[in-house]
Design a protein around this motif. Structure first.
Motif, PDB file in Angstrom:
ATOM      1  N   GLN A  53       1.110  -1.223  -0.224  1.00  0.00           N
ATOM      2  CA  GLN A  53      -0.020   0.218   0.053  1.00  0.00           C
ATOM      3  C   GLN A  53       0.780   1.603   0.194  1.00  0.00           C
ATOM      4  O   GLN A  53       0.948   2.630  -0.468  1.00  0.00           O
ATOM      5  N   LYS A  54       1.762   1.204   0.676  1.00  0.00           N
ATOM      6  CA  LYS A  54       2.591   2.207   0.465  1.00  0.00           C
ATOM      7  C   LYS A  54       3.211   3.143  -0.417  1.00  0.00           C
ATOM      8  O   LYS A  54       3.093   4.094  -1.261  1.00  0.00           O
ATOM      9  N   LEU A  55       4.041   1.300  -1.661  1.00  0.00           N
ATOM     10  CA  LEU A  55       4.370   1.896  -3.040  1.00  0.00           C
ATOM     11  C   LEU A  55       2.944   2.384  -3.819  1.00  0.00           C
ATOM     12  O   LEU A  55       3.079   3.443  -4.301  1.00  0.00           O
ATOM     13  N   ARG A  56       1.413   1.965  -3.592  1.00  0.00           N
ATOM     14  CA  ARG A  56       0.955   2.279  -4.400  1.00  0.00           C
ATOM     15  C   ARG A  56       0.079   4.002  -4.256  1.00  0.00           C
ATOM     16  O   ARG A  56       0.136   4.759  -4.931  1.00  0.00           O
ATOM     17  N   TYR A  57       0.083   4.120  -2.661  1.00  0.00           N
ATOM     18  CA  TYR A  57      -0.276   5.730  -2.573  1.00  0.00           C
ATOM     19  C   TYR A  57       0.554   6.298  -3.194  1.00  0.00           C
ATOM     20  O   TYR A  57       0.559   7.822  -3.048  1.00  0.00           O
ATOM     21  N   ASN A  58       1.989   5.799  -2.625  1.00  0.00           N
ATOM     22  CA  ASN A  58       3.003   7.063  -2.887  1.00  0.00           C
ATOM     23  C   ASN A  58       3.702   7.905  -4.316  1.00  0.00           C
ATOM     24  O   ASN A  58       3.706   8.572  -4.004  1.00  0.00           O
ATOM     25  N   TYR A  59       3.837   5.866  -4.914  1.00  0.00           N
ATOM     26  CA  TYR A  59       3.280   6.380  -6.523  1.00  0.00           C
ATOM     27  C   TYR A  59       1.983   6.633  -7.081  1.00  0.00           C
ATOM     28  O   TYR A  59       2.122   7.325  -8.592  1.00  0.00           O
ATOM     29  N   LEU A  85      11.481  -0.391  -7.688  1.00  0.00           N
ATOM     30  CA  LEU A  85      11.266  -0.029  -7.860  1.00  0.00           C
ATOM     31  C   LEU A  85      11.332   1.507  -8.707  1.00  0.00           C
ATOM     32  O   LEU A  85      12.083   2.503  -9.004  1.00  0.00           O
ATOM     33  N   GLU A  86      12.860   1.245  -9.812  1.00  0.00           N
ATOM     34  CA  GLU A  86      13.292   1.394 -10.454  1.00  0.00           C
ATOM     35  C   GLU A  86      12.044   1.924 -12.000  1.00  0.00           C
ATOM     36  O   GLU A  86      11.708   2.841 -12.402  1.00  0.00           O
ATOM     37  N   LEU A  87      11.130   0.683 -11.676  1.00  0.00           N
ATOM     38  CA  LEU A  87      10.044   1.505 -13.112  1.00  0.00           C
ATOM     39  C   LEU A  87       9.274   2.111 -12.501  1.00  0.00           C
ATOM     40  O   LEU A  87       8.665   3.232 -13.077  1.00  0.00           O
ATOM     41  N   LEU A  88       9.576   1.766 -10.751  1.00  0.00           N
ATOM     42  CA  LEU A  88       8.394   3.394 -10.056  1.00  0.00           C
ATOM     43  C   LEU A  88       9.222   4.647 -10.286  1.00  0.00           C
ATOM     44  O   LEU A  88       8.201   5.500 -10.609  1.00  0.00           O
ATOM     45  N   GLU A  89      10.083   4.766 -10.069  1.00  0.00           N
ATOM     46  CA  GLU A  89      10.988   5.515 -10.148  1.00  0.00           C
ATOM     47  C   GLU A  89      10.879   6.503 -11.099  1.00  0.00           C
ATOM     48  O   GLU A  89      11.341   7.619 -11.399  1.00  0.00           O
ATOM     49  N   MET A  90      11.059   5.655 -12.280  1.00  0.00           N
ATOM     50  CA  MET A  90      11.755   5.919 -13.890  1.00  0.00           C
ATOM     51  C   MET A  90      10.727   7.156 -14.203  1.00  0.00           C
ATOM     52  O   MET A  90      10.469   7.294 -15.505  1.00  0.00           O
ATOM     53  N   LEU A  92       7.447   9.319 -15.039  1.00  0.00           N
ATOM     54  CA  LEU A  92       7.103  10.638 -16.054  1.00  0.00           C
ATOM     55  C   LEU A  92       7.139  11.664 -15.253  1.00  0.00           C
ATOM     56  O   LEU A  92       7.996  12.697 -14.724  1.00  0.00           O
ATOM     57  N   ASP A  93       5.910  11.446 -13.838  1.00  0.00           N
ATOM     58  CA  ASP A  93       5.609  11.932 -13.254  1.00  0.00           C
ATOM     59  C   ASP A  93       6.476  12.030 -11.747  1.00  0.00           C
ATOM     60  O   ASP A  93       6.583  13.066 -11.215  1.00  0.00           O
ATOM     61  N   ASN A  94       7.055  10.928 -11.575  1.00  0.00           N
ATOM     62  CA  ASN A  94       7.659  11.209 -10.009  1.00  0.00           C
ATOM     63  C   ASN A  94       9.346  11.350 -10.808  1.00  0.00           C
ATOM     64  O   ASN A  94       9.894  12.733 -10.153  1.00  0.00           O
ATOM     65  N   THR A  95       9.867  11.532 -12.060  1.00  0.00           N
ATOM     66  CA  THR A  95      11.178  12.371 -12.520  1.00  0.00           C
ATOM     67  C   THR A  95      10.791  13.675 -12.373  1.00  0.00           C
ATOM     68  O   THR A  95      11.069  14.214 -11.772  1.00  0.00           O
ATOM     69  N   VAL A  96       9.381  14.296 -13.403  1.00  0.00           N
ATOM     70  CA  VAL A  96       9.154  15.208 -12.574  1.00  0.00           C
ATOM     71  C   VAL A  96       8.940  15.784 -10.617  1.00  0.00           C
ATOM     72  O   VAL A  96       9.630  17.217 -11.382  1.00  0.00           O
TER      73      VAL A  96
END
Length: 202
Positions: A53-59, A85-90, A92-96
């Motif tokens: 749930q942490k992953l879901r809500y954070n990203y 984690l790489e897929l989620l961090e990369m 576009l919304d997270n990169t911005v």
């Protein structure tokens, strides 16, 4: 299950610090609800569910999207948790968000969806776009877009810029120099528990 649009601090109180979801900090340190202060023994399933749930809500991804990312991470070489984690961090919304153009990931998603962001000279309005090393991310060359980003840069969500990114505040241009390293992931998470949670589903 669709994307969460409810009270964010309620989620933060239940799951702990989620730097991508909100910049606010809760006044109460215990979980919300009638039994928030009662100490309960949690099962192994509950612990894995909480990490997921942490992953879901954070990203800000849906259950369906997260399951798709887990399956994609399984096919990648190396650690599944690291690949996830790489897929989620990369995204576009997270990169911005990590470049400081927005205070939160939902704010960055809105910036992308409304067409204020360009990647390699082309407008990209898909928040889940996967950034790759070498991508140049810039603000659209109009006054409204620049004013929005300029305002956001005064109060960035996270102070430190990750090592795989560089950003020029004068031209509002960022560049992806590589893949994110594990120590630069701002969210406190045990990704192996998330992989274990999906071991029967994915």
């Amino acid at each position: 299950m669709s994307r969460y649009r409810g009270p964010r601090l309620r989620v933060v109180r239940r799951l702990g610090d989620l730097p991508g979801l909100t910049r606010k900090s809760p006044r109460r340190s215990y979980p919300p609800g009638q039994h928030g202060q009662a100490r309960r023994k949690r099962s192994e399933y509950a612990i894995r569910l909480e990490e997921k749930q942490k992953l879901r809500y954070n990203y800000g991804v849906t259950e369906k999207q997260l399951l798709r990312y887990v399956r994609k991470a399984r096919r990648a070489t190396g650690s599944t948790g690291q690949a996830l984690l790489e897929l989620l961090e990369m995204r576009l919304d997270n990169t911005v968000f990590r470049l400081g153009m927005a205070g939160t990931i939902p704010g960055a998603r809105q910036l992308v969806n409304h067409g204020h962001v360009m990647v390699n000279g082309r407008e990209v309005n898909i928040a889940s776009y996967q950034c790759r090393p070498g991508d140049v991310i810039m603000v659209k060359d109009n006054e409204r877009s620049r004013r929005l980003v300029e305002k956001n840069l005064e109060y960035p969500g996270l102070a430190n810029l990750p090592s795989h990114l560089e950003f020029d505040k004068k031209t509002f241009t960022g560049k992806v120099n590589g893949m994110i390293e594990r120590e630069w992931v701002a969210l406190q998470i045990n990704e192996l528990l998330v992989v274990e949670f999906y071991s029967r589903k994915a």
